[in-house]
Design a protein around this motif. Sequence first.
Motif, PDB file in Angstrom:
ATOM      1  N   UNK A 131       0.815  -1.337  -0.019  1.00 45.28           N
ATOM      2  CA  UNK A 131      -0.081  -0.150   0.157  1.00 45.28           C
ATOM      3  C   UNK A 131       0.893   1.055  -0.099  1.00 45.28           C
ATOM      4  N   UNK A 132       0.389   2.475  -0.126  1.00 46.24           N
ATOM      5  CA  UNK A 132       1.279   3.704  -0.122  1.00 46.24           C
ATOM      6  C   UNK A 132       2.101   3.641   1.224  1.00 46.24           C
ATOM      7  N   UNK A 133       3.035   4.633   1.153  1.00 45.54           N
ATOM      8  CA  UNK A 133       4.014   4.804   2.474  1.00 45.54           C
ATOM      9  C   UNK A 133       3.265   4.886   3.609  1.00 45.54           C
ATOM     10  N   UNK A 134       2.333   5.893   3.747  1.00 42.24           N
ATOM     11  CA  UNK A 134       1.764   6.157   4.818  1.00 42.24           C
ATOM     12  C   UNK A 134       0.480   4.932   5.446  1.00 42.24           C
ATOM     13  N   UNK A 135       0.393   3.814   4.466  1.00 44.29           N
ATOM     14  CA  UNK A 135      -0.485   2.992   5.024  1.00 44.29           C
ATOM     15  C   UNK A 135       0.318   1.567   5.176  1.00 44.29           C
ATOM     16  N   UNK A 136       1.577   1.846   5.749  1.00 41.81           N
ATOM     17  CA  UNK A 136       2.117   0.184   5.945  1.00 41.81           C
ATOM     18  C   UNK A 136       2.032  -0.002   7.546  1.00 41.81           C
ATOM     19  N   UNK A 137       2.065   1.047   8.125  1.00 44.32           N
ATOM     20  CA  UNK A 137       2.296   0.907   9.596  1.00 44.32           C
ATOM     21  C   UNK A 137       0.931  -0.236  10.170  1.00 44.32           C
ATOM     22  N   UNK A 138      -0.097   0.474   9.817  1.00 43.67           N
ATOM     23  CA  UNK A 138      -1.416  -0.198  10.584  1.00 43.67           C
ATOM     24  C   UNK A 138      -1.667  -1.509  10.036  1.00 43.67           C
ATOM     25  N   UNK A 139      -1.829  -1.904   8.765  1.00 43.38           N
ATOM     26  CA  UNK A 139      -1.838  -3.097   8.220  1.00 43.38           C
ATOM     27  C   UNK A 139      -0.737  -4.249   8.761  1.00 43.38           C
ATOM     28  N   UNK A 140       0.748  -3.682   9.085  1.00 44.08           N
ATOM     29  CA  UNK A 140       1.688  -4.398   9.307  1.00 44.08           C
ATOM     30  C   UNK A 140       1.460  -4.921  10.769  1.00 44.08           C
ATOM     31  N   UNK A 141       1.160  -3.848  11.643  1.00 42.92           N
ATOM     32  CA  UNK A 141       1.213  -4.145  13.067  1.00 42.92           C
ATOM     33  C   UNK A 141      -0.081  -5.332  13.147  1.00 42.92           C
ATOM     34  N   UNK A 234       6.432  10.142   2.695  1.00 46.67           N
ATOM     35  CA  UNK A 234       7.732  10.335   3.356  1.00 46.67           C
ATOM     36  C   UNK A 234       8.575  11.004   2.410  1.00 46.67           C
ATOM     37  N   UNK A 235       9.706  11.800   3.286  1.00 44.05           N
ATOM     38  CA  UNK A 235      10.504  12.520   2.561  1.00 44.05           C
ATOM     39  C   UNK A 235      11.395  11.720   1.490  1.00 44.05           C
ATOM     40  N   UNK A 236      11.645  12.372   0.431  1.00 41.99           N
ATOM     41  CA  UNK A 236      12.377  11.600  -0.574  1.00 41.99           C
ATOM     42  C   UNK A 236      13.697  10.942  -0.255  1.00 41.99           C
ATOM     43  N   UNK A 239      11.499   7.834   0.687  1.00 41.31           N
ATOM     44  CA  UNK A 239      10.616   7.550  -0.408  1.00 41.31           C
ATOM     45  C   UNK A 239      11.421   7.046  -1.510  1.00 41.31           C
ATOM     46  N   UNK A 240      12.299   7.567  -1.749  1.00 43.91           N
ATOM     47  CA  UNK A 240      13.211   7.167  -3.060  1.00 43.91           C
ATOM     48  C   UNK A 240      14.514   6.543  -2.665  1.00 43.91           C
ATOM     49  N   UNK A 241      15.073   6.983  -1.623  1.00 43.31           N
ATOM     50  CA  UNK A 241      16.531   6.596  -1.567  1.00 43.31           C
ATOM     51  C   UNK A 241      16.737   5.915  -0.266  1.00 43.31           C
ATOM     52  N   UNK A 242      15.921   5.562   0.369  1.00 44.67           N
ATOM     53  CA  UNK A 242      16.392   4.296   1.619  1.00 44.67           C
ATOM     54  C   UNK A 242      17.085   3.310   0.862  1.00 44.67           C
ATOM     55  N   UNK A 243      16.692   2.725  -0.373  1.00 44.30           N
ATOM     56  CA  UNK A 243      17.548   2.006  -0.955  1.00 44.30           C
ATOM     57  C   UNK A 243      19.031   1.943  -0.941  1.00 44.30           C
ATOM     58  N   UNK A 244      19.409   3.341  -1.183  1.00 46.02           N
ATOM     59  CA  UNK A 244      20.735   3.634  -1.407  1.00 46.02           C
ATOM     60  C   UNK A 244      21.540   3.809  -0.167  1.00 46.02           C
ATOM     61  N   UNK A 245      20.726   4.279   0.905  1.00 48.27           N
ATOM     62  CA  UNK A 245      21.395   4.137   1.984  1.00 48.27           C
ATOM     63  C   UNK A 245      21.592   2.824   2.811  1.00 48.27           C
TER      64      UNK A 245
END
Length: 466
Positions: A131-141, A234-236, A239-245
């Motif tokens: 789901x979109x970034x802001x809708x991960x927390x609820x279903x995951x918990x 989420x900040x880019x 949203x985009x670069x958590x892969x890179x970090x």
Amino acid sequence: MDRLEFLKRLGVLTVGASLMGSGVSAMAAEAEDIPEIAADKKIKTKMPVMDAGLSKPVTVMIIGAGGRGRTYARYAEKFPQSMKVVGVADLNPNRRKAMAKKHNIPAENQFGHFNDALSKAKLADAVVIATPDNLHYEPCMKALELGYDVLLEKPVAPTERECRAILKQAHKYNRIVAVCHVLRYAPYFVALKQVLESGAIGDIVNIQHFEPIRYAHMAHSYVRGNWPLSTKTTPIILAKSCHDLDILRWLIDKPCETIAAEGSLHLFRPENAPKGAPERCTDGCPHEAECPYSAIDIYERRKQHLGAFDLPRKDPALIREKLKTTNYGRCVFRCENDQCDHYVAIMKFQDGVTASFSMDAFTPWGVLRTRIMGTKGFIEGDMTTFTFYDFRTSHKSVWDQKVSEIPEYKGSGHGGGDHLLVRDFLRAVSAQDEKLLSSTIDVSIESHVMGFMAEKSRKSNKKMKI
Ligand SMILES: NC(=O)c1ccc[n+]([C@@H]2O[C@H](COP(=O)([O-])OP(=O)(O)OC[C@H]3O[C@@H](n4cnc5c(N)ncnc54)[C@H](O)[C@@H]3O)[C@@H](O)[C@H]2O)c1
């Protein structure tokens, strides 16, 4: 100033010898004692088999049947002996029905909102949360509480507090959570990691990593499309670069100690709209013919990024209708967006290892570029090929295996990483052993914290401790 002097001042000779043509290489070798590069040698790595090879398929419910949900579900079409999609939840009825039809999902396992799916007893071994970034927390918990193992799209959640709560929940219910840091599974990065672990490069001293987004992709995703507002998604940098970090943390294999970041939204702002530009590119914009971000040009003429439109065929009339009725037709200077279009971060890892990261919207291509400086050698790669230069022997070795030509890798994006992640997730769920994964929730939270701290640094103008 002669050509050699000019190149020296540019600083390109030491790393650019092989790229600049043989004439320049010869000049450089003579003038700066740069070693002759020996004939190419190939670095060969074993290509992983894509099928998880299970005796009994892992059953999965897809939550969010959009672009990513469909990508992961495609694995079940290719390898039905290892994965079976038995449930779907998506608010969009067309996407829900399409997924249900493709996988023969019974009516009682088709849901709109994820809450409906997760208010029922557990109906599969695992869920995919796409789901979109802001809708991960609820279903995951909720899914963890119900006893599901979870394949969780990145970013884990929009805040550090929620990320840590998911980590705690996974431990509490003793469940497997694999974060979709798909690059860790791509054969290119796996091979790169193997070369680093072989010790051939010596100690890693510094990494330069560049994430070019591509101008049209920036406009599509971070100006008009799914992630224009850092506050709503989420900040880019996440949203985009958590892969890179995450890749930097993984390659260096040491904890990150400090991070400092800069960046801003340079171009896609209302004050930069050319005179007379209307709200939509389709409203007779006088600048349409020369604007690189014209929606008519990107979607209708070049037929790029059409996946978001769910069209039955690439018909210009259907595309035009979407441009008139969705955000994808809006002028890029009038989109109420705030994501940075350029971002740089400097990191210090344990033992003084450094890394610099640069994300940029203004590029013609979108594949990652990485340079790794070691005490005994140097690596330079572009996500399809990398070259290792050995200082002592002057040899150069190239990894250039053609992942895209392997038939069973077809349909898996990120250089094969998408489906290799699914394969490892299925194996981990089947064996109930999270060690079969590279991107467990524990290691993924660490690189997410780097992203949160980068954003804090950018906003506060301070170097942050991790
Ligand atoms: N791992 C990667 O490389 C990668 C790449 C792109 C996107 N992503 C991430 O994957 C996630 C999904 O991205 P996408 O591109 O597939 O987006 P998408 O918009 O194509 O799909 C999201 C789907 O979620 C559905 N949805 C929204 N609210 C819902 C709800 N309450 N209940 C059920 N379904 C709901 C939407 O209808 C939509 O079909 C995002 O978090 C994104 O950041 C990861």
